[in-house]
Design a protein around this motif. Structure first.
Motif, PDB file in Angstrom:
ATOM      1  N   PRO A   1       0.819  -1.215   0.000  1.00 60.40           N
ATOM      2  CA  PRO A   1       0.000   0.000   0.000  1.00 60.40           C
ATOM      3  C   PRO A   1       0.854   1.266   0.000  1.00 60.40           C
ATOM      4  O   PRO A   1       2.037   1.250   0.344  1.00 60.40           O
ATOM      5  N   LEU A   2       0.215   2.369  -0.373  1.00 61.38           N
ATOM      6  CA  LEU A   2       0.838   3.691  -0.383  1.00 61.38           C
ATOM      7  C   LEU A   2       0.281   4.511   0.773  1.00 61.38           C
ATOM      8  O   LEU A   2      -0.921   4.490   1.029  1.00 61.38           O
ATOM      9  N   LEU A   3       1.147   5.253   1.457  1.00 65.97           N
ATOM     10  CA  LEU A   3       0.718   6.188   2.495  1.00 65.97           C
ATOM     11  C   LEU A   3       1.235   7.567   2.121  1.00 65.97           C
ATOM     12  O   LEU A   3       2.442   7.758   1.969  1.00 65.97           O
ATOM     13  N   PHE A   4       0.324   8.538   1.971  1.00 64.01           N
ATOM     14  CA  PHE A   4       0.650   9.886   1.531  1.00 64.01           C
ATOM     15  C   PHE A   4       0.773  10.821   2.732  1.00 64.01           C
ATOM     16  O   PHE A   4      -0.123  10.879   3.582  1.00 64.01           O
ATOM     17  N   LEU A   5       1.880  11.556   2.769  1.00 66.23           N
ATOM     18  CA  LEU A   5       2.202  12.462   3.872  1.00 66.23           C
ATOM     19  C   LEU A   5       2.291  13.880   3.307  1.00 66.23           C
ATOM     20  O   LEU A   5       3.183  14.191   2.514  1.00 66.23           O
ATOM     21  N   HIS A   6       1.375  14.749   3.724  1.00 71.47           N
ATOM     22  CA  HIS A   6       1.229  16.052   3.083  1.00 71.47           C
ATOM     23  C   HIS A   6       2.248  17.081   3.561  1.00 71.47           C
ATOM     24  O   HIS A   6       2.956  16.886   4.543  1.00 71.47           O
ATOM     25  N   GLU A   7       2.261  18.200   2.861  1.00 73.64           N
ATOM     26  CA  GLU A   7       3.187  19.294   3.161  1.00 73.64           C
ATOM     27  C   GLU A   7       2.801  20.033   4.435  1.00 73.64           C
ATOM     28  O   GLU A   7       1.791  19.732   5.070  1.00 73.64           O
ATOM     29  N   GLY A   8       3.605  21.064   4.779  1.00 73.36           N
ATOM     30  CA  GLY A   8       3.438  21.766   6.041  1.00 73.36           C
ATOM     31  C   GLY A   8       2.111  22.454   6.225  1.00 73.36           C
ATOM     32  O   GLY A   8       1.637  22.608   7.352  1.00 73.36           O
ATOM     33  N   LEU A   9       1.497  22.929   5.143  1.00 70.45           N
ATOM     34  CA  LEU A   9       0.180  23.557   5.226  1.00 70.45           C
ATOM     35  C   LEU A   9      -0.882  22.713   4.545  1.00 70.45           C
ATOM     36  O   LEU A   9      -1.953  23.202   4.214  1.00 70.45           O
ATOM     37  N   GLY A  10      -0.594  21.436   4.345  1.00 70.60           N
ATOM     38  CA  GLY A  10      -1.459  20.578   3.549  1.00 70.60           C
ATOM     39  C   GLY A  10      -2.519  19.842   4.345  1.00 70.60           C
ATOM     40  O   GLY A  10      -2.690  20.012   5.558  1.00 70.60           O
ATOM     41  N   SER A  11      -3.233  18.972   3.621  1.00 68.54           N
ATOM     42  CA  SER A  11      -4.294  18.142   4.176  1.00 68.54           C
ATOM     43  C   SER A  11      -4.647  17.107   3.134  1.00 68.54           C
ATOM     44  O   SER A  11      -4.109  17.133   2.014  1.00 68.54           O
TER      45      SER A  11
ATOM     46  N   LEU B   1      -5.984  18.888   0.068  1.00 73.64           N
ATOM     47  CA  LEU B   1      -5.004  19.660  -0.699  1.00 73.64           C
ATOM     48  C   LEU B   1      -4.077  18.783  -1.530  1.00 73.64           C
ATOM     49  O   LEU B   1      -3.261  19.313  -2.294  1.00 73.64           O
ATOM     50  N   TRP B   2      -4.197  17.454  -1.430  1.00 72.41           N
ATOM     51  CA  TRP B   2      -3.544  16.602  -2.429  1.00 72.41           C
ATOM     52  C   TRP B   2      -4.253  16.733  -3.780  1.00 72.41           C
ATOM     53  O   TRP B   2      -3.719  16.325  -4.810  1.00 72.41           O
ATOM     54  N   ARG B   3      -5.463  17.264  -3.763  1.00 73.66           N
ATOM     55  CA  ARG B   3      -6.231  17.534  -4.986  1.00 73.66           C
ATOM     56  C   ARG B   3      -6.344  16.288  -5.871  1.00 73.66           C
ATOM     57  O   ARG B   3      -6.203  16.345  -7.093  1.00 73.66           O
ATOM     58  N   GLY B   4      -6.567  15.158  -5.218  1.00 70.02           N
ATOM     59  CA  GLY B   4      -6.790  13.917  -5.939  1.00 70.02           C
ATOM     60  C   GLY B   4      -5.539  13.208  -6.397  1.00 70.02           C
ATOM     61  O   GLY B   4      -5.632  12.155  -7.054  1.00 70.02           O
TER      62      GLY B   4
ATOM     63  N   HIS C   1       4.274  19.486 -12.759  1.00 73.05           N
ATOM     64  CA  HIS C   1       4.607  18.503 -13.799  1.00 73.05           C
ATOM     65  C   HIS C   1       3.865  17.196 -13.516  1.00 73.05           C
ATOM     66  O   HIS C   1       4.492  16.159 -13.286  1.00 73.05           O
ATOM     67  N   PRO C   2       2.528  17.220 -13.494  1.00 69.76           N
ATOM     68  CA  PRO C   2       1.795  16.037 -13.039  1.00 69.76           C
ATOM     69  C   PRO C   2       2.072  14.784 -13.853  1.00 69.76           C
ATOM     70  O   PRO C   2       2.243  13.697 -13.281  1.00 69.76           O
ATOM     71  N   GLU C   3       2.115  14.890 -15.160  1.00 67.99           N
ATOM     72  CA  GLU C   3       2.311  13.693 -15.978  1.00 67.99           C
ATOM     73  C   GLU C   3       3.702  13.119 -15.779  1.00 67.99           C
ATOM     74  O   GLU C   3       3.874  11.889 -15.684  1.00 67.99           O
ATOM     75  N   VAL C   4       4.716  13.982 -15.715  1.00 61.64           N
ATOM     76  CA  VAL C   4       6.094  13.520 -15.529  1.00 61.64           C
ATOM     77  C   VAL C   4       6.245  12.828 -14.182  1.00 61.64           C
ATOM     78  O   VAL C   4       6.831  11.740 -14.075  1.00 61.64           O
ATOM     79  N   VAL C   5       5.711  13.454 -13.145  1.00 61.65           N
ATOM     80  CA  VAL C   5       5.853  12.903 -11.798  1.00 61.65           C
ATOM     81  C   VAL C   5       5.056  11.606 -11.654  1.00 61.65           C
ATOM     82  O   VAL C   5       5.558  10.618 -11.093  1.00 61.65           O
TER      83      VAL C   5
END
Length: 250
Positions: free
Chosen positions: A27-37, A40-43, A234-238
């Motif tokens: 599985p993947l676990l996503f850890l957001h930025e300092g002001l994120g949530s 705010l990953w926006r999908g 750079h969404p597609e590249v990343v």
């Protein structure tokens, strides 16, 4: 967006979004930025889940998004505490065994400090305190007090003041200037994909180069034109780089 479920972790309850995937894949676990949530990953976590076939979980740290609030002043070791206390508890509660961590900014630094994982994707990680980064954080303070940042944050956080000042004040605290993760990078033995923008106002390529030079697992670097959010710029590249990186992993 409908209210997300909450789960207990040390210190309170955090909201999380759990995207199903192939149970045979890590599985993947996503850890957001300092002001994120989560929001705010926006999908982004949904897109990576779809591209890789993996289960993906994103959560909002305490004081972020619609997780429980915290009034405690953060100490310079707050990212260490998240990595060693909260992340393991969350993984145990959600049965995330040896997840792949995908972290951005402060979340990437938390990923670097977390053990018992199978791989890491770190975007715009912080490893040391640089003057350029402190200037960027000071600029964010002015945008919050004098510009429109507070209004924008109020759309994504239960209490934008708690979210903002908990982040901003600890980074600009004199006690934080000696914060340095480089001695701890040698404990990383899993594969790492480190992504950095060349015009990031919060840090230079020195951070990803330090990971490459110190981690004991294989490290791939992806340096892109642009700023602090390569997955948005750079969404597609990343997304392609992450999918390729994860393909040979279980």
């Amino acid at each position: 967006m409908a209210a997300l479920p909450l789960i207990d972790v040390p210190g309170g309850r955090v909201e999380y979004d759990d995207v199903p995937g192939d149970p045979a894949l890590g599985p993947l676990l996503f850890l957001h930025e300092g002001l994120g949530s989560v929001g705010l990953w926006r999908g982004f976590h949904h897109r990576i889940a779809a591209a890789t076939g993996r289960r993906a979980v994103a959560y909002s740290r305490l004081g972020h998004g619609y997780s429980d609030l915290t009034t405690d002043k953060r100490a310079p070791r707050f990212m260490h505490d998240e990595a060693t206390i909260v992340v393991p508890a969350l993984c145990a509660a959600l049965e995330l065994q040896r997840p792949v961590l995908v972290g951005h900014s402060d979340g990437a630094s938390i990923a670097l400090l977390t053990r018992e994982v199978s791989a890491m994707v770190v975007m715009a990680p912080h490893v040391i305190v640089e003057e350029v980064g402190l200037r960027g954080i000071d600029t964010a303070r002015r945008a919050y007090t004098e510009g429109g940042l507070r209004a924008r944050m109020s759309r994504h956080h239960r209490d934008p003041d708690i979210t903002f000042w908990n982040w901003n004040e600890v980074w600009l605290d004199d006690a934080f200037r000696d914060w340095d993760l480089r001695p701890e990078l040698a404990a990383i033995t899993c594969p790492v994909l480190a992504i950095q923008g060349t015009a990031d106002p919060y840090g230079t390529v020195a951070h990803v180069e330090a990971i490459r030079d110190s981690a004991r697992g294989p490290v791939e670097l992806l340096v892109l034109d642009g700023g602090h959010a390569p997955h948005e710029e750079h969404p597609e590249v990343v997304e392609r780089a992450i999918t390729t990186f994860l393909a040979p992993l279980g």
